[in-house]
Design a protein around this motif. Structure first.
Motif, PDB file in Angstrom:
ATOM      1  N   SER A 139       0.881  -1.154   0.000  1.00 42.00           N
ATOM      2  CA  SER A 139       0.000   0.000   0.000  1.00 42.00           C
ATOM      3  C   SER A 139       0.931   1.219   0.000  1.00 42.00           C
ATOM      4  O   SER A 139       1.877   1.265   0.779  1.00 42.00           O
ATOM      5  N   GLU A 157       1.138   3.142  -8.797  1.00 44.40           N
ATOM      6  CA  GLU A 157      -0.145   2.421  -8.815  1.00 44.40           C
ATOM      7  C   GLU A 157       0.042   1.042  -9.435  1.00 44.40           C
ATOM      8  O   GLU A 157      -0.553   0.060  -9.003  1.00 44.40           O
ATOM      9  N   CYS A 168      -3.982   0.245  -4.465  1.00 46.59           N
ATOM     10  CA  CYS A 168      -3.832   0.721  -3.093  1.00 46.59           C
ATOM     11  C   CYS A 168      -2.752   1.803  -3.081  1.00 46.59           C
ATOM     12  O   CYS A 168      -1.710   1.668  -2.417  1.00 46.59           O
ATOM     13  N   CYS A 169      -2.988   2.841  -3.845  1.00 43.35           N
ATOM     14  CA  CYS A 169      -2.054   3.956  -3.945  1.00 43.35           C
ATOM     15  C   CYS A 169      -2.828   5.159  -4.440  1.00 43.35           C
ATOM     16  O   CYS A 169      -3.587   5.055  -5.412  1.00 43.35           O
ATOM     17  N   ILE A 357      -7.076   2.786   0.219  1.00 41.53           N
ATOM     18  CA  ILE A 357      -5.732   2.264  -0.101  1.00 41.53           C
ATOM     19  C   ILE A 357      -5.156   1.396   1.017  1.00 41.53           C
ATOM     20  O   ILE A 357      -4.131   0.760   0.848  1.00 41.53           O
TER      21      ILE A 357
END
Ligand code: 6PG
Length: 473
Positions: A139, A157, A168-169, A357
């Protein structure tokens, strides 16, 4: 051929991040202060993608396409400044230095401001997920300018974890926002771990279960609303048997928890911001207490209750409820801190995006975070997660069991600072009147510090040493 991005600092996190980039088809320049590590990386994992090893900072910088994206993965603090001092003179305006370490956000703000003057983007980036996350999808919480995110975001990403196809970005906000959010992530991580530890301790010493049995309890919990990485690994650790003694692993480990600083910073920062984060603070203090060996030794013989374990078969379910409710409180406090930090520094952080995220890749990843995402989607301005419909109902359902568990802990002398403080926070928030009114009276009595009234505007003082008439202040 030029590299799209470079990583300097090839200890395990840096190495795995570089491999993750290479595995995603991004040619990556790699550099380490001692070049043996660079060589080892290329020898061992060169087949995973395109690595461009560089022995010197100059060669490293030359091998990067422009604008240069240079990821620094060294120990937070002095080493980060040393690397910046070494590389910044080699860079040109528009280039980017990404600090992926667990830096203090105040340091990140300072570094960002310094480098901005020289036209270089400094992107303090939280990265969570440990070694495995760095390799398979962490993350990622990048701060820094929006412009730098345009050039970096797609790459980050791409290598981040995905949940339902969503990376998760996300760009957290300017300057130190990314490291601030990572700091609070770690504070929440401490609270989560402490609550899990208390659950274990109660199941062990109040319910009398053995570690292997408790592992089964956690496995069951992991199929429900508590499903999370930390619950999953808890079961693994508890089920593990020490090879040399044949005893439960948890019984042969010295019971003194260590810490590297991010939890402490979360609490220090919360104090500065005036945000009550008791759940996180108790988690930090619990580690601190555990480490005071001499103090504990001196106090070991102090009297406790005449213990009788609870045999109640429903106790594990009650602990599950206490854990879920306390966890909601810890997250509510952590998100409050992010909200306050965002307001203080003008970061405009999207709280729902942080929950989004954190659903994958990071240490606190959990099914539960999708609920938090949904709560902020329903009401981005919600003052606390506790009043969200879902969470209010969950805590409402859990509260009787929660109170029982805290009472049982107190009765049997099992320390449960996380559960207790979470419950006290919940009761404080929902209280009609708090005894803070008395505190105000005392302050006015001994120091003429004045008070406000419920029925009139203004500040007042009572002439405590005189005839006790009230005067306007
Ligand atoms: C992560 C972790 C990581 C941190 C460890 C150790 O998100 O991947 O938070 O960044 O270094 O959790 O922290 P302590 O040593 O302070 O427990």
């Amino acid at each position: 051929q030029k590299a799209r991005i470079g990583v300097t600092g090839l200890a395990v996190m840096g190495r795995n991040l570089a491999r993750n980039l290479a595995r995603h088809g991004h040619p990556v320049a790699v550099h380490n202060r001692t070049s043996a590590r660079t060589k080892a990386l290329v020898e061992e994992f060169g087949g995973e993608g395109t690595f461009l090893p560089a022995e010197t900072p100059e060669r490293f910088v030359e091998s990067l396409e422009r604008p240069r994206r240079l990821v620094v993965m060294v120990k937070a603090g002095g080493p980060t400044d040393a690397v910046i001092d070494e590389f910044a003179p080699l860079l040109e305006p528009g280039d980017m230095i990404v600090d992926g370490g667990n830096a203090n956000f105040a340091d990140t703000r300072r570094r960002e401001a310094d480098l901005r003057e020289r036209g270089i983007h400094f992107v303090g980036t939280g990265i969570s997920g440990g070694e495995e996350g760095a390799l398979h999808g962490p993350s990622i919480m990048p701060g820094g300018s929006a412009e730098s995110y345009e050039a970096l975001g797609p790459l980050l990403e791409d290598i981040s974890a995905k949940v339902d196809g969503t990376p998760c970005c996300v760009h957290v906000g300017p300057d130190g926002a990314g490291h601030f959010v990572k700091m609070v992530h770690n504070g929440i991580e401490y609270a989560d771990m402490q609550l899990i530890a208390e659950s274990y301790d109660l199941l062990r010493h109040a319910a009398g279960l053995a570690p292997a049995e408790i592992a089964e309890v956690f496995r069951t919990w992991n199929t429900g609303r508590l499903e999370s990485y930390l619950i999953e690994i808890t079961a693994e650790v508890l089920a593990h048997t020490d090879a040399s003694t044949g005893r439960p692993f948890v019984d042969v480990v010295l019971d003194q928890a260590e810490q590297k600083g991010t939890g402490r910073w979360t609490v220090q920062t919360a104090l500065d911001l005036g945000v009550p984060v008791g759940g996180i603070a108790e988690a930090v203090f619990a580690r601190s207490v555990s480490g005071h060996a001499a103090l504990r030794e001196a106090a070991r013989g102090l009297p406790g209750p005449s213990r009788t374990a609870v045999a109640d078969s429903g106790f594990a379910d009650a602990v599950e409820k206490a854990l879920y409710a306390s966890k909601i409180v810890a997250y509510a406090q952590g998100f409050h801190e992010i909200q306050a930090g965002s307001a203080e520094y003008g970061w405009n952080i999207d709280l729902g995006a942080m929950a989004t995220i954190w659903r994958g890749g990071c240490i606190i990843r959990a099914r539960f975070l999708d609920r938090i995402r949904a709560a902020y989607e329903a009401d981005p301005e919600t003052p606390t997660l506790l009043t969200d419909d879902h969470f209010a109902e969950a805590v409402g359902d859990a509260q009787d069991a929660w109170r029982e568990v805290v009472a049982t802990a107190a009765r049997l002398g099992v320390p449960a600072p996380g559960f207790s403080t979470a419950l006290a926070y919940y009761d404080s928030l929902r209280a009609d009147r708090l005894p803070a009114a008395l505190t105000q009276g005392q302050r006015d009595f001994f120091g003429a510090h004045t008070y406000r009234r419920t029925d009139r505007d203004g500040s007042f003082h009572t002439l405590w040493g005189g005839d006790r008439t009230e005067v306007g202040a």
